[in-house]
Design a protein around this motif. Structure first.
Motif, short mmCIF file in Angstrom:
data_model
loop_
_atom_site.label_atom_id
_atom_site.label_comp_id
_atom_site.label_asym_id
_atom_site.label_seq_id
_atom_site.Cartn_x
_atom_site.Cartn_y
_atom_site.Cartn_z
N ALA A 194 0.84 -1.20 0.00
CA ALA A 194 0.00 0.00 0.00
C ALA A 194 0.87 1.24 0.00
N ARG A 195 0.32 2.30 -0.60
CA ARG A 195 1.00 3.59 -0.55
C ARG A 195 0.03 4.62 -0.02
N ARG A 196 0.43 5.34 0.98
CA ARG A 196 -0.42 6.30 1.69
C ARG A 196 -1.76 5.68 2.07
N GLY A 197 -1.71 4.47 2.55
CA GLY A 197 -2.93 3.83 3.05
C GLY A 197 -3.82 3.23 1.99
N LEU A 198 -3.46 3.43 0.71
CA LEU A 198 -4.29 2.87 -0.36
C LEU A 198 -3.61 1.63 -0.94
N ILE A 199 -4.42 0.57 -1.12
CA ILE A 199 -3.88 -0.72 -1.54
C ILE A 199 -3.51 -0.70 -3.02
N ASP A 200 -2.34 -1.23 -3.32
CA ASP A 200 -1.91 -1.40 -4.70
C ASP A 200 -2.22 -2.85 -5.10
N VAL A 201 -3.34 -3.02 -5.80
CA VAL A 201 -3.81 -4.37 -6.13
C VAL A 201 -2.79 -5.09 -7.02
N GLY A 202 -2.13 -4.35 -7.88
CA GLY A 202 -1.14 -4.95 -8.77
C GLY A 202 -0.02 -5.62 -7.98
N SER A 203 0.44 -4.92 -6.95
CA SER A 203 1.50 -5.46 -6.11
C SER A 203 1.01 -6.70 -5.36
N GLU A 204 -0.25 -6.65 -4.89
CA GLU A 204 -0.84 -7.80 -4.21
C GLU A 204 -0.89 -9.01 -5.13
N GLU A 205 -1.37 -8.75 -6.35
CA GLU A 205 -1.53 -9.83 -7.32
C GLU A 205 -0.17 -10.47 -7.63
N ALA A 206 0.86 -9.62 -7.78
CA ALA A 206 2.19 -10.14 -8.08
C ALA A 206 2.67 -11.07 -6.96
N GLU A 207 2.46 -10.62 -5.71
CA GLU A 207 2.86 -11.44 -4.56
C GLU A 207 2.08 -12.76 -4.54
N ALA A 208 0.78 -12.67 -4.78
CA ALA A 208 -0.05 -13.88 -4.75
C ALA A 208 0.39 -14.87 -5.82
N LEU A 209 0.71 -14.35 -7.00
CA LEU A 209 1.16 -15.23 -8.09
C LEU A 209 2.49 -15.88 -7.74
N ARG A 210 3.39 -15.08 -7.12
CA ARG A 210 4.69 -15.59 -6.72
C ARG A 210 4.51 -16.74 -5.73
N GLN A 211 3.64 -16.54 -4.74
CA GLN A 211 3.43 -17.58 -3.74
C GLN A 211 2.71 -18.80 -4.31
N ARG A 212 1.79 -18.56 -5.25
CA ARG A 212 1.08 -19.68 -5.86
C ARG A 212 2.07 -20.57 -6.60
N GLU A 213 3.01 -19.91 -7.28
CA GLU A 213 4.05 -20.63 -8.00
C GLU A 213 4.95 -21.40 -7.04
N ARG A 214 5.43 -20.71 -6.01
CA ARG A 214 6.39 -21.29 -5.08
C ARG A 214 5.81 -22.48 -4.32
N LEU A 215 4.54 -22.34 -3.88
CA LEU A 215 3.94 -23.37 -3.04
C LEU A 215 3.05 -24.32 -3.84
N ASP A 216 2.96 -24.07 -5.13
CA ASP A 216 2.13 -24.90 -5.98
C ASP A 216 0.68 -24.97 -5.45
N ILE A 217 0.11 -23.81 -5.22
CA ILE A 217 -1.28 -23.75 -4.78
C ILE A 217 -2.17 -24.00 -6.01
N ARG A 218 -2.99 -25.05 -5.93
CA ARG A 218 -3.79 -25.43 -7.09
C ARG A 218 -5.06 -24.60 -7.18
N ALA A 219 -4.97 -23.47 -7.83
CA ALA A 219 -6.15 -22.64 -8.08
C ALA A 219 -5.90 -21.86 -9.36
N LYS A 220 -6.92 -21.81 -10.21
CA LYS A 220 -6.73 -21.12 -11.49
C LYS A 220 -6.48 -19.65 -11.29
N ARG A 221 -7.28 -19.05 -10.42
CA ARG A 221 -7.16 -17.60 -10.22
C ARG A 221 -6.83 -17.31 -8.76
N THR A 222 -6.19 -16.19 -8.54
CA THR A 222 -5.90 -15.79 -7.17
C THR A 222 -7.13 -15.14 -6.52
#
Lengths: 322, 501
Positions: free
Chosen positions: B365-393
């Motif tokens: 987040a920047r100045r209290g507002l969430i950056d969804v793009g940054s969230e999505e990137a993190e979620a994709l990174r973790q999905r890859e790393r942990l092999d979470i079986r889900a099509k979408r985050t």
């Protein structure tokens, strides 16, 4: 970014509006639209406020009494001319925030039930308001005039009431807070599953307290607009049942009383629908004593329809997963 | 055993992918005390649920008074005189003792008004309380009773239902020594009155003292039945253990480093009279074994700042620190993967993405507002790393399988920099494939210098994953075992409160 629930509500508003307009064309007359818009603005501000508390998993029942109490204080401060109107506004909003802080602390820190805390608030603030004015109607002295204040709160530009403009500004800001900010995400998390939120390191009591402060602070702003609209306040009836309007608008707009669900757009549409219904009662010559009955029925039907639709949707989903 | 009124023959219970009970036979005669022992997950609870009529067996027959059926119903079990005193008591604390005993069977007066005849109610309850030697009146509110007294109310209720068999599930687990003593005397009284008791307990000394016969379960099988003269704690432990454990152990890359998390004389609210001392070192996996109710979860909650520390000191990297809230623990890199992921680990209605970023939202987040793009990137990174079986985050976490849900909980913490990770039952309800992935990940983390404390009730897991094991018994650490000392027997001996063999 409109969800299906809000879309249904919008369609319902358009359908009801069209029917009323066909039966009584006066519905679309500029003066009627302008008046309805003013009411939407006044009621919308504290309905949005209520949504924050409902999403946190609580409820705020003292809204009407707070509007009465802050209203008489505001008129008293302005009429006595001891402080400038601007300072009066700040004082009133500060008192509102303090009331919210008190409710929030009682709920989050001391673990009291929101219903009980705010029900007591409803009784206490109403009582104080009546005592403060000695049960007399509070109003401005004859001939008194505060042109800037009046223009700001009760004025219109091109027929658009300033209360509606204030409501729109507040809605946009609070919409961003609720749907785009870290605090908003925390609020949904706490409302949905307080335990998981705490396990994730969220300071859950701070979030809940903030919800009550926001609610009471916005209600204070609404109280100023309403006081300037009515210009005289009879402390025993001013704002009666307003908390129920707010809760009704929030529920119509998709807030769950279990917490963790709701959208600002939904609450706005809920408020609009309630005011259109109110207008419908007036324009269609339905006895105004039936006012509440009409509103209650529409909310009940709406909630029932929503439940049936989501149940059917859930049934449709199950065969694929199993 | 000629007069056995309850006979169970060849009972099995299958759940998808697991056989919880396998060909169990035993009998209970009037006035007999049967001890039932076994490790966590040996099948004791399943067997008791079958006797209570709560679940139906997959095979076998149950014979009550000579009438054989293939399953009992809840009503049939009750009419047959089987009663339960559960670990969690089922009493209405807002009612009196007598009202609880006769709930649903109140004596009435006043004809159509159906008023409760209170004096009659109390009169009827009195003899049962007397039979048990209770030191409270029928009219006493249950809320004023101690836990031991409440148990007596449950037993009185069972007697009023003409119970011939009272099944007690860990009745002494939260009693003091003198209360336990009283309960054992009551069991003897029941026995002389011809009431049979099935006593399920991890406290083998009680079984040694009270039981006429002991049935030992292991992995759903009845592995031994001991007659009175053969009942010794040593013998019972020998039968409780002894399965082949698959060795999934992967040794650490480096020897353990300095202690990262140290507990010095830590007292928790669960057992404030006990203190806990332990240290988790950099790069090691410390297993925390013990029986259910030994206070492991409460210890974890206290370290993580959810419960108040009642005494002692918690050190991080050698320096005393005060972890008074989870937020503070998290800021120091100490994370907890909770036992109940559906309640405490996840917000099931939230998307996978929002769950993953919830504890680290400020960094997205920047100045209290969430950056969804940054969230999505993190979620994709973790999905890859942990092999979470889900099509979408954006899929709701509640829609995932148990194993994938647990991976989402892990992803919450791995997206930050963990220094100490506490796992509470990391693979409960997780399928075999996801299990080994989680173990591999734990080792990978420890090799990167993370200190891991793993609470587990699964012997296979404790022995197969830990570099070292601490065993907890009734709120304190009863012993430590190094890797080369690890055996089921050694752990179990410490877990039941005996000195390591």
């Amino acid at each position: 970014m409109i969800n299906r629930k809000d879309l249904w509500l919008l369609i319902l508003i358009i359908v009801v509006g069209t029917v009323v307009a066909i039966i009584n064309p006066r519905f679309l007359s500029p003066i009627n639209l302008s008046n309805t818009a003013n009411l939407i603005g006044l009621f919308g501000i504290f309905a949005v406020a209520q949504a924050f508390v409902i999403i946190s998993g609580g409820i705020e029942l003292s809204v009407g009494s707070v509007i009465a109490l802050l209203g008489v204080i505001f008129i008293d401060l302005v009429a006595a001319e001891t402080v400038s109107p601007a300072l009066a506004c700040i004082i009133v909003i500060a008192i509102g925030c303090l009331i919210g802080l008190l409710h929030g602390v009682l709920v989050a820190k001391l673990g009291l039930q929101p219903f009980v805390v705010t029900l007591c608030g409803l009784l206490i603030y109403r009582g104080i308001a009546r005592y403060y004015t000695e049960d007399a109607t509070a109003g401005f002295p004859f001939g008194a005039s505060f042109p800037t204040l009046e223009w700001l709160t009760a004025g219109r530009v091109y027929g658009i009431p300033h209360s509606l403009i204030a409501f729109i500004i507040i809605t946009i800001i609070m919409g961003i807070v609720l749907h785009k900010s870290v605090f908003g995400r925390y609020l949904f998390a706490v409302g949905k599953n307080e335990e998981a939120a705490r396990y994730s390191g969220i300071n859950t009591s701070r979030v809940i307290i903030a919800a009550y402060v926001i609610c009471a602070g916005l209600t204070a702003i609404a109280a100023i607009f309403i006081a300037m609209y009515t210009r005289s306040i009879s402390p025993s009836s001013h704002g009666n049942f307003y908390e129920l309007y707010a809760i009704a608008a929030a529920v119509l707009g998709g807030c769950s009383l279990r917490g963790g669900e709701g959208s600002i757009l939904g609450v706005v549409l809920g408020t609009v629908l309630l005011q259109v219904l109110q207008n419908l009662v007036n324009l269609l010559g339905i006895p105004s004593s039936l006012n509440f009955a009409v509103m209650g029925s529409v909310i009940l039907i709406g909630v029932l329809a929503d439940q049936q639709i989501s149940r059917r949707a859930a049934l449709k989903r199950t065969p694929q997963t199993s | 055993m000629a007069d056995a009124f309850l006979k169970v023959t060849g009972i099995s219970k299958d759940y998808p992918g697991i056989r919880a009970l396998d060909d169990i036979s035993f009998s209970v005669g009037a006035g007999e005390v049967v001890g039932l022992v076994g490790e966590n997950g040996a099948g004791k609870s399943t067997l008791m649920k079958i006797l209570g009529g709560v679940i139906a067996p997959s095979a076998g027959s149950i014979e009550l008074d000579g009438i054989a059926t293939d399953r009992l119903t809840v009503g049939g079990s009750m009419r047959g005189g089987i009663a339960f005193v559960h670990q969690e008591l089922n009493l209405f604390e807002n009612l009196t003792v007598a009202a609880n005993i006769f709930i649903g069977r109140e004596p009435l007066k006043g004809g159509l008004l159906r008023l409760i005849d209170e004096p009659e109610l109390n009169r009827r309850a009195a003899p049962y309380l007397k039979q048990l030697g209770a030191d409270f009146e029928p009219g006493t509110p249950v809320s004023t009773l101690s836990l031991a007294q409440m148990q007596l109310v449950e037993i009185a209720k069972a007697l009023s239902l003409k119970a011939r068999l009272v099944i007690m599930d860990e009745p002494t687990s939260s009693l003091t020594a003198s209360e336990t003593e009283r309960l054992l005397i009551i069991i003897e009284r029941l026995k002389t009155d011809g009431v049979a008791v099935i006593l399920i307990s991890h406290r083998l000394a009680e079984i040694e003292r009270s039981a006429d016969r002991v049935v030992v379960l292991r992995d759903g099988k009845r592995v031994a039945e001991l007659a009175r003269q053969d009942i010794h704690a040593e013998t019972m432990i020998r039968h409780m253990i002894g399965r082949d454990l698959k060795t999934l152990y992967r040794p650490p890359k480096n020897p353990p480093g300095k202690p990262v998390l140290e507990l010095i004389d830590v007292k928790t609210g669960y057992r404030p009279e006990q203190t806990v001392n332990l240290a988790v070192r950099q790069g090691e996996i410390l297993g925390l074994a013990g029986l259910v109710g030994s206070g492991r979860t409460e210890l974890a909650r206290t370290i993580f700042g959810l419960d108040r520390l009642r005494g002692g000191e918690i050190r991080m990297d050698g320096a005393a620190t005060i972890l008074s809230a989870p937020g503070i623990a998290i800021s120091q890199g100490l994370f907890l993967v909770p036992e109940d992921r559906k309640r405490s680990g996840l917000i099931l209605d939230f998307p996978i993405r929002d769950n993953i970023t919830l504890p680290s939202l400020d960094t997205h987040a920047r100045r209290g507002l969430i950056d969804v793009g940054s969230e999505e990137a993190e979620a994709l990174r973790q999905r890859e790393r942990l092999d979470i079986r889900a099509k979408r985050t954006t899929t709701a976490a509640g829609a995932l399988s148990g194993g994938n849900q647990q991976k989402v909980v892990l992803a919450k913490w791995l997206s930050m920099a963990p220094r100490v990770l506490i796992f509470d039952e990391p693979t409960r309800g997780v399928d075999v494939g996801a299990k080994s992935e989680i173990y591999r990940l734990m080792r990978e983390l420890s090799d990167h210098g993370v200190a891991i404390l793993m609470i587990s009730s699964d012997m296979e897991e404790v022995i197969g994953v830990s570099d070292r094991v601490a065993v907890m018994h009734e709120g304190r650490i009863s012993g430590f075992l190094e890797r080369n000392e690890l055996s089921e027997k050694a752990i179990l001996s410490l877990a039941v409160g005996r000195i390591a063999a």
